[in-house]
Design a protein around this motif. Structure first.
Motif, PDB file in Angstrom:
ATOM      1  N   VAL A  10       0.738  -1.191  -0.067  1.00 47.17           N
ATOM      2  CA  VAL A  10       0.149  -0.001   0.086  1.00 47.17           C
ATOM      3  C   VAL A  10       0.890   1.283  -0.039  1.00 47.17           C
ATOM      4  CG1 VAL A  10      -1.702   1.346   1.202  1.00 47.17           C
ATOM      5  CG2 VAL A  10      -2.166  -1.284   1.107  1.00 47.17           C
ATOM      6  N   VAL A  11       1.868   1.292   0.824  1.00 42.35           N
ATOM      7  CA  VAL A  11       2.803   2.376   0.930  1.00 42.35           C
ATOM      8  C   VAL A  11       3.399   2.629  -0.315  1.00 42.35           C
ATOM      9  CG1 VAL A  11       4.750   3.116   2.128  1.00 42.35           C
ATOM     10  CG2 VAL A  11       3.242   2.378   3.299  1.00 42.35           C
ATOM     11  N   LEU A  12       3.818   1.483  -1.117  1.00 40.31           N
ATOM     12  CA  LEU A  12       4.826   1.625  -2.417  1.00 40.31           C
ATOM     13  C   LEU A  12       4.021   2.367  -3.337  1.00 40.31           C
ATOM     14  CD1 LEU A  12       7.357   0.676  -3.591  1.00 40.31           C
ATOM     15  CD2 LEU A  12       6.039  -1.417  -4.424  1.00 40.31           C
ATOM     16  N   ARG A  73      12.622  -1.028  -0.224  1.00 39.13           N
ATOM     17  CA  ARG A  73      12.045  -1.341  -1.448  1.00 39.13           C
ATOM     18  C   ARG A  73      11.581   0.274  -2.207  1.00 39.13           C
ATOM     19  NH1 ARG A  73       6.616  -3.349  -1.123  1.00 39.13           N
ATOM     20  NH2 ARG A  73       6.921  -4.560  -2.866  1.00 39.13           N
ATOM     21  N   PHE A  74      11.374   0.389  -3.497  1.00 41.86           N
ATOM     22  CA  PHE A  74      11.164   1.607  -4.096  1.00 41.86           C
ATOM     23  C   PHE A  74      10.829   1.335  -5.703  1.00 41.86           C
ATOM     24  CE2 PHE A  74      15.666   0.760  -4.747  1.00 41.86           C
ATOM     25  CZ  PHE A  74      15.756   1.176  -6.078  1.00 41.86           C
ATOM     26  N   ILE A 110       8.684   0.153 -12.285  1.00 43.28           N
ATOM     27  CA  ILE A 110       9.372  -0.962 -11.878  1.00 43.28           C
ATOM     28  C   ILE A 110       9.431  -1.081 -10.462  1.00 43.28           C
ATOM     29  CG2 ILE A 110      11.018  -2.811 -12.284  1.00 43.28           C
ATOM     30  CD1 ILE A 110      11.465  -1.433 -15.003  1.00 43.28           C
ATOM     31  N   GLU A 111       9.064  -2.090  -9.844  1.00 49.98           N
ATOM     32  CA  GLU A 111       9.384  -2.318  -8.386  1.00 49.98           C
ATOM     33  C   GLU A 111      10.874  -2.779  -8.152  1.00 49.98           C
ATOM     34  OE1 GLU A 111       6.822  -5.077  -6.340  1.00 49.98           O
ATOM     35  OE2 GLU A 111       4.949  -3.966  -7.102  1.00 49.98           O
ATOM     36  N   ARG A 112      11.676  -2.130  -7.262  1.00 57.25           N
ATOM     37  CA  ARG A 112      12.896  -2.605  -7.167  1.00 57.25           C
ATOM     38  C   ARG A 112      13.149  -2.860  -5.837  1.00 57.25           C
ATOM     39  NH1 ARG A 112      14.873  -3.145 -12.198  1.00 57.25           N
ATOM     40  NH2 ARG A 112      14.974  -1.296 -13.474  1.00 57.25           N
ATOM     41  N   ARG A 208      12.971  10.276 -12.882  1.00 56.42           N
ATOM     42  CA  ARG A 208      13.396   8.951 -13.650  1.00 56.42           C
ATOM     43  C   ARG A 208      14.840   8.550 -13.069  1.00 56.42           C
ATOM     44  NH1 ARG A 208      11.202  11.120 -19.715  1.00 56.42           N
ATOM     45  NH2 ARG A 208       9.220  10.749 -19.053  1.00 56.42           N
ATOM     46  N   ARG A 209      15.421   9.387 -12.434  1.00 56.11           N
ATOM     47  CA  ARG A 209      16.602   9.048 -11.937  1.00 56.11           C
ATOM     48  C   ARG A 209      16.884   9.081 -10.518  1.00 56.11           C
ATOM     49  NH1 ARG A 209      17.390  12.152 -16.513  1.00 56.11           N
ATOM     50  NH2 ARG A 209      19.269  11.448 -17.888  1.00 56.11           N
ATOM     51  N   SER A 210      15.402   8.840  -9.884  1.00 52.22           N
ATOM     52  CA  SER A 210      15.132   8.793  -8.351  1.00 52.22           C
ATOM     53  C   SER A 210      14.665   7.487  -7.857  1.00 52.22           C
ATOM     54  CB  SER A 210      14.433  10.015  -8.003  1.00 52.22           C
ATOM     55  OG  SER A 210      14.742  11.304  -8.520  1.00 52.22           O
ATOM     56  N   LEU A 211      14.875   7.491  -6.510  1.00 52.32           N
ATOM     57  CA  LEU A 211      13.881   6.345  -5.938  1.00 52.32           C
ATOM     58  C   LEU A 211      12.637   6.801  -5.290  1.00 52.32           C
ATOM     59  CD1 LEU A 211      17.188   5.489  -5.948  1.00 52.32           C
ATOM     60  CD2 LEU A 211      16.929   4.562  -3.557  1.00 52.32           C
ATOM     61  N   ILE A 212      11.706   6.302  -5.893  1.00 48.23           N
ATOM     62  CA  ILE A 212      10.478   6.751  -5.595  1.00 48.23           C
ATOM     63  C   ILE A 212       9.520   6.026  -4.547  1.00 48.23           C
ATOM     64  CG2 ILE A 212       8.137   7.556  -6.662  1.00 48.23           C
ATOM     65  CD1 ILE A 212      10.478   9.359  -7.215  1.00 48.23           C
ATOM     66  N   SER A 213       8.721   6.538  -3.672  1.00 49.77           N
ATOM     67  CA  SER A 213       8.045   5.633  -2.953  1.00 49.77           C
ATOM     68  C   SER A 213       8.853   4.768  -1.864  1.00 49.77           C
ATOM     69  CB  SER A 213       6.836   4.806  -3.401  1.00 49.77           C
ATOM     70  OG  SER A 213       5.744   5.615  -3.896  1.00 49.77           O
ATOM     71  N   THR A 214      10.041   5.426  -1.550  1.00 46.95           N
ATOM     72  CA  THR A 214      11.030   4.556  -0.884  1.00 46.95           C
ATOM     73  C   THR A 214      10.687   4.327   0.567  1.00 46.95           C
ATOM     74  OG1 THR A 214      12.814   5.794  -2.213  1.00 46.95           O
ATOM     75  CG2 THR A 214      13.576   4.186  -0.322  1.00 46.95           C
ATOM     76  N   HIS A 215      10.608   2.954   0.848  1.00 41.06           N
ATOM     77  CA  HIS A 215      10.629   2.384   2.191  1.00 41.06           C
ATOM     78  C   HIS A 215      11.523   1.330   2.796  1.00 41.06           C
ATOM     79  CE1 HIS A 215       7.958   0.016  -0.251  1.00 41.06           C
ATOM     80  NE2 HIS A 215       8.006  -0.686   0.709  1.00 41.06           N
TER      81      HIS A 215
END
Length: 346
Positions: A10-12, A73-74, A110-112, A208-215
């Motif tokens: 949910v957070v992601l 995860r991000f 994409i999930e990383r 596009r060069r960032s980590l998004i929704s990082t947790h």
């Protein structure tokens, strides 16, 4: 899927798309607003409003052999382009219609996942008080193509997905904070190099060069995490000294368990739960499922068509909501979790 993974999911995707879940809506053209860890060069040049690091700091009750493991995860933003194959060379277009399907450019994700642990199950406090543990984030740029076929099976176009390289690191360290107590720190940094064109690429080029929704998911074995929201009196002073940057760590799992922390950009309470009546994610936890479901059902046919065409995840929301039975919709209206008898004092 266990509790922490469901809540992390949910957070992601919080804010990934907002109602009415269409690409033409203004609020869906300015996305990726939660949990961003941006390239350091960009962050420092822009005054630091967009951070280049995220730090989780918490307390671990245990001993030198207490083990910890970390998962970061991000989302990695992907540029989706559409090309039409007409008369030879493919040509990028704003819209490609094939039968009843319409394909348009969009930003997907994409999930990383980065895992920092040891052998067999984690890194000990003894290890981390002597030497930091670091794992590099190294995602090369890439692309893939998906053919678009007409009803006869002939290729009439392509969906091309491209993503930029990401560089950074996840670093863990620990220090003594008292008898059988450790201050445990996880730092996530983005050191992605930028070429000379980044200033003209706008925000889209930066995200596009960032980590998004990082947790971050933190687990402990042979020890316990200390709640930073409601620490026991003997640990309150040390809990107040913990420095968390752009993230909020809470205990997750069954009430009373203290072996897992979820640290996210969303402010939560200890032991957050997903209501059992919920049938899926609406990407907006500030709203209730009943309101979101009823709102989706009131969309016009044209809005539903655009919602279906915007993203596979918005299509899933529409199909899931339209398939709800009257009984399932009614269950979203409210539930009684417990009853308590009140007595009037004589």
């Amino acid at each position: 899927m266990e509790t922490v993974e469901r809540i992390a999911e949910v957070v992601l995707y919080e804010g990934f798309l907002l109602y009415p879940y269409t690409r033409s809506t203004m609020k869906n053209q300015q996305r990726w607003t939660f949990g961003g860890v941006y390239p350091r060069e960009y962050s420092e040049a822009s005054g630091g409003d967009d951070p280049w690091l995220m730090q989780t700091q918490c307390l671990v009750s245990g001993n030198a052999q207490t083990e910890v493991a970390v998962k970061v995860r991000f989302l990695h933003v992907v540029d989706r382009k559409v090309a039409e194959h007409a008369g030879g060379e493919p040509c990028f277009v704003d819209e490609l219609r094939v039968g009843d399907e319409v394909h348009r450019p969009w930003e997907e994700a994409i999930e990383r996942e980065i895992v920092v642990d040891g052998v067999p199950g984690g890194v000990t406090m003894a290890d981390l008080t002597i030497e930091n543990r670091t794992v590099e984030i190294d995602v090369p740029e890439g692309s893939d193509q998906e053919p678009v076929l007409d009803p006869s099976g002939s290729r009439v176009g392509s969906i091309i997905r491209e993503w930029s390289a990401l560089r950074g690191r996840v670093e863990m360290r620990a220090e003594s904070a008292g008898a059988d107590l450790f201050r445990f720190t996880v730092r996530i940094t983005n050191t992605t190099p930028l070429d000379t064109t980044w200033e003209g690429s706008g925000r889209d080029g930066i995200v596009r060069r960032s980590l998004i929704s990082t947790h971050t998911i933190l687990r402990v074995r042979n020890g316990d995490f200390v709640s930073l929201l409601e620490p026991p009196p003997e640990h309150a002073a040390e809990a107040a000294r913990c420095e968390n940057v752009k993230t909020w760590p809470v205990l997750v799992g069954d009430h009373g368990e203290r072996d897992t922390i979820l640290s996210s950009p969303i402010i939560l309470y200890d032991y957050p739960q997903i209501a059992p009546e919920s049938h899926g994610n609406f990407f907006d936890t500030t709203e209730i499922d009943e309101l979101m479901a009823l709102s989706v059902l009131t969309l016009t046919d044209d809005e539903k068509r655009e919602m279906r065409e915007t993203d596979p995840r918005s299509r899933e929301i529409l199909e899931r909501t339209e398939s709800l039975s009257p009984e399932e919709l009614m269950s979203l209206h409210g539930s009684i979790r417990s009853l308590q008898t009140l007595r009037r004092e004589e």
